[in-house]
Scaffold this active site. Sequence first.
Site, short mmCIF file in Angstrom:
data_model
loop_
_atom_site.label_atom_id
_atom_site.label_comp_id
_atom_site.label_asym_id
_atom_site.label_seq_id
_atom_site.Cartn_x
_atom_site.Cartn_y
_atom_site.Cartn_z
N THR A 1 19.71 4.37 5.41
CA THR A 1 20.85 5.06 4.79
C THR A 1 20.33 6.03 3.74
O THR A 1 19.48 5.66 2.92
CB THR A 1 21.82 4.06 4.15
OG1 THR A 1 22.28 3.14 5.15
CG2 THR A 1 23.02 4.77 3.55
N LEU B 1 20.61 0.56 -1.20
CA LEU B 1 20.94 1.29 0.03
C LEU B 1 20.01 0.79 1.12
O LEU B 1 18.83 0.50 0.87
CB LEU B 1 20.75 2.80 -0.15
CG LEU B 1 21.73 3.53 -1.09
CD1 LEU B 1 21.36 5.01 -1.17
CD2 LEU B 1 23.16 3.37 -0.63
N ASP B 2 20.53 0.69 2.35
CA ASP B 2 19.69 0.24 3.46
C ASP B 2 18.56 1.24 3.69
O ASP B 2 18.64 2.41 3.32
CB ASP B 2 20.53 0.12 4.74
CG ASP B 2 21.58 -0.97 4.64
OD1 ASP B 2 21.42 -1.85 3.76
OD2 ASP B 2 22.55 -0.93 5.41
N TYR B 3 17.51 0.75 4.34
CA TYR B 3 16.34 1.59 4.65
C TYR B 3 16.75 2.87 5.36
O TYR B 3 16.25 3.96 5.04
CB TYR B 3 15.38 0.78 5.53
CG TYR B 3 14.29 1.60 6.16
CD1 TYR B 3 13.15 1.95 5.44
CD2 TYR B 3 14.38 2.03 7.48
CE1 TYR B 3 12.14 2.71 6.02
CE2 TYR B 3 13.38 2.79 8.07
CZ TYR B 3 12.27 3.13 7.33
OH TYR B 3 11.28 3.88 7.91
#
Length: 452
Positions: free
Chosen positions: A213, A209-211
């Site tokens: 998100t 998961l993105d930072y």
Amino acid sequence: MEPGSMEPGSVEPGGVEPGGVEPGGMEPGGVEPGGMEPGGMEPGGMEPGGMEPGSVEPGSVEPGSVEPGSMEPGSMEPTSMEPLEMFRDVKPARCVEPARSVEPARCVEPARSVEPARCVEPARSVEPARSVEPARGVEPARGVEPASVDSLKVLYQSCDYIIVDKHWDIRIDSKMWYEKRTVQKQLGLRFPELADPGTYYGFRFCHQLDYSTSGVLCVALNKAAAGRVYHCFKDRRATKVYLALVRGWVEEEMMSLDFSIGENTTEGRTHMMCIQGTDGCENPKPCRTHLTVLEYGAYDGGPVTKVLLQPLTGRTHQLRVHCEAVGHPIVGDYTYSLGADSAPYRMMLHAHLLHLPLQPLPLQAVAPDPFTTPADPRWRPQRCLRTVEGAVETLLEHRAAEERTEREEKERRQREERRKQQEERRKRWRGREESEEQRRMCQQWLSEWTDV
């Protein structure tokens, strides 16, 4: 001054301006405590020897205005006063003691205690910030407070997996020694006995998961469990559902976003992705996302749409780039707005659900919806088309129907393949020519049976 000649509180606090009366020229009780300039003398407020040299001229002190022992040595000649007169001068000094009763006038100083109340008034200007404090009603979303190493929220745990609700401002892992806030650190603090020293990070993260998100993140506790999840993602049998707030009102209630995505090699846009056909797009790969509109509303007064996103492929920044490509960027996406969308406290993208069709039982986890008015009062829904729960249920039913169809199709293909293999074997047997030895052996076998 006779004892008790001054009524307590006869002078309001601050009634004499600093420097308004010459030293020695004040009547007893003419200045409230604390109102005299340095070098002045509060009644009862000076220790012996506390006067500065030269602050009172010799002989200019009225009887009773100086406490015994308060005069400096040498300020009067020994011959200027008889012993009896000195005694008389000392008595009036006791008259000043009632001035100590003026100290209750300091109790009138509540006016000073009221001043802090004026300091409270600026707090009213801070009240708008309290509107961001959804933290109280936002246990699912954990409000707007930053992440900490001890704020890990576990959604599911078994002997093979841990599923957590990742915070919106924390990295999954990091090789940088100074990076103290990561999911890796959180897991190590909460479950030190489950860390695997044979891995670099101690835990096996099954996906990314993105930072910025938040939401569902699956962690495998052993190599075999990680392999099972890996095959689910590789074969595209895993179901991921995201919630997002996007800018503007999306006209089509359901959209299929098909844009190939590649790395952006434009200067100044490293670590960003872009759709095929964009300048600097390198090595684009096919991507597909399904979008469903949930609600129309406003965020900070601007029109936004709450949507459900289902990525059917797994490319870097896929959802962010696809939403940007159709003119509806995700609210708070600082990177892909090139820093323009910086007002929201976070990027409004949340991994809501993860479903893995494992055997013998599937694995499913849900991270609660953070995009609600109690969680963030700046989000104001105006028209609801479908609820999150209803949309997710419909999606899972559709996904289950697709899986049944795929399974049936796979079984049909397998049966067809077996039939073809059998037919091939029969054809090979029929077309094979018998050798002389085979015919001789066959004749011998038949004659033996005939003789019997």
